[in-house]
Design a protein around this motif. Structure first.
Motif, PDB file in Angstrom:
ATOM      1  N   THR A  38      -8.031 132.708  88.037  1.00 24.01           N
ATOM      2  CA  THR A  38      -6.889 132.778  86.904  1.00 24.01           C
ATOM      3  C   THR A  38      -6.461 131.244  86.346  1.00 24.01           C
ATOM      4  OG1 THR A  38      -5.940 134.385  88.358  1.00 24.01           O
ATOM      5  CG2 THR A  38      -4.429 133.371  87.040  1.00 24.01           C
ATOM      6  N   ASP A  39      -6.760 130.331  87.408  1.00 24.47           N
ATOM      7  CA  ASP A  39      -6.714 128.895  86.920  1.00 24.47           C
ATOM      8  C   ASP A  39      -7.757 128.680  85.755  1.00 24.47           C
ATOM      9  OD1 ASP A  39      -4.745 128.338  88.707  1.00 24.47           O
ATOM     10  OD2 ASP A  39      -5.894 127.611  90.372  1.00 24.47           O
ATOM     11  N   GLU A  42      -6.648 130.419  82.346  1.00 21.03           N
ATOM     12  CA  GLU A  42      -5.470 129.782  81.722  1.00 21.03           C
ATOM     13  C   GLU A  42      -5.918 128.534  81.181  1.00 21.03           C
ATOM     14  OE1 GLU A  42      -2.747 129.221  84.910  1.00 21.03           O
ATOM     15  OE2 GLU A  42      -2.081 131.199  84.721  1.00 21.03           O
ATOM     16  N   GLN A  45      -8.056 129.176  78.071  1.00 19.68           N
ATOM     17  CA  GLN A  45      -6.860 129.409  76.892  1.00 19.68           C
ATOM     18  C   GLN A  45      -6.077 128.447  76.504  1.00 19.68           C
ATOM     19  OE1 GLN A  45      -4.353 132.659  78.435  1.00 19.68           O
ATOM     20  NE2 GLN A  45      -6.074 134.387  78.063  1.00 19.68           N
ATOM     21  N   TYR A  89       1.880 129.100  80.220  1.00 16.96           N
ATOM     22  CA  TYR A  89       1.039 128.149  80.824  1.00 16.96           C
ATOM     23  C   TYR A  89       1.533 126.576  80.783  1.00 16.96           C
ATOM     24  CZ  TYR A  89      -1.747 132.182  81.049  1.00 16.96           C
ATOM     25  OH  TYR A  89      -2.337 133.598  80.742  1.00 16.96           O
TER      26      TYR A  89
END
Length: 102
Positions: A38-39, A42, A45, A89
């Motif tokens: 997930t890190d 993010e 993105q 984020y």
């Protein structure tokens, strides 16, 4: 889902059973995997957001990102957009939006 599959793979690689009750953080330390999937998603993105913000105004990705429809939305819970996620984020990481893409 992606994170659980990745942790299952790391557990199997270390030959650690779920019955041993070893935390995911410990397994990440043993395998030297500090960041979660997930890190990584993010951060990618955020990199793409900065890349598109630096583009010229005539480019399609920039026009698509800045497009705001004029029609009203349907009743109910507001839909979460990709930009809403990027804003979240940046808030989580205490990043100022103006400073990010310069």
């Amino acid at each position: 889902m992606v994170e659980s599959v990745k942790m299952d793979f790391l557990r199997r690689a270390c030959r650690i059973s779920r019955m041993q009750h070893i935390r995911n953080e410990e397994i990440r330390q043993r395998t030297r995997r500090i960041y979660t999937s997930t890190d990584n998603i993010e951060s990618r993105q955020l990199l793409w957001y900065g890349h598109v913000k630096r583009m010229g105004g005539e480019r399609r990705p920039k026009r698509a990102m800045e497009y705001r429809p004029q029609s009203r939305r349907k009743r109910g819970r507001p839909t979460t957009t990709w930009l809403d996620g990027v804003d979240q984020y940046m808030r989580d990481r205490a990043i100022n939006q103006e400073e990010w893409y310069i």
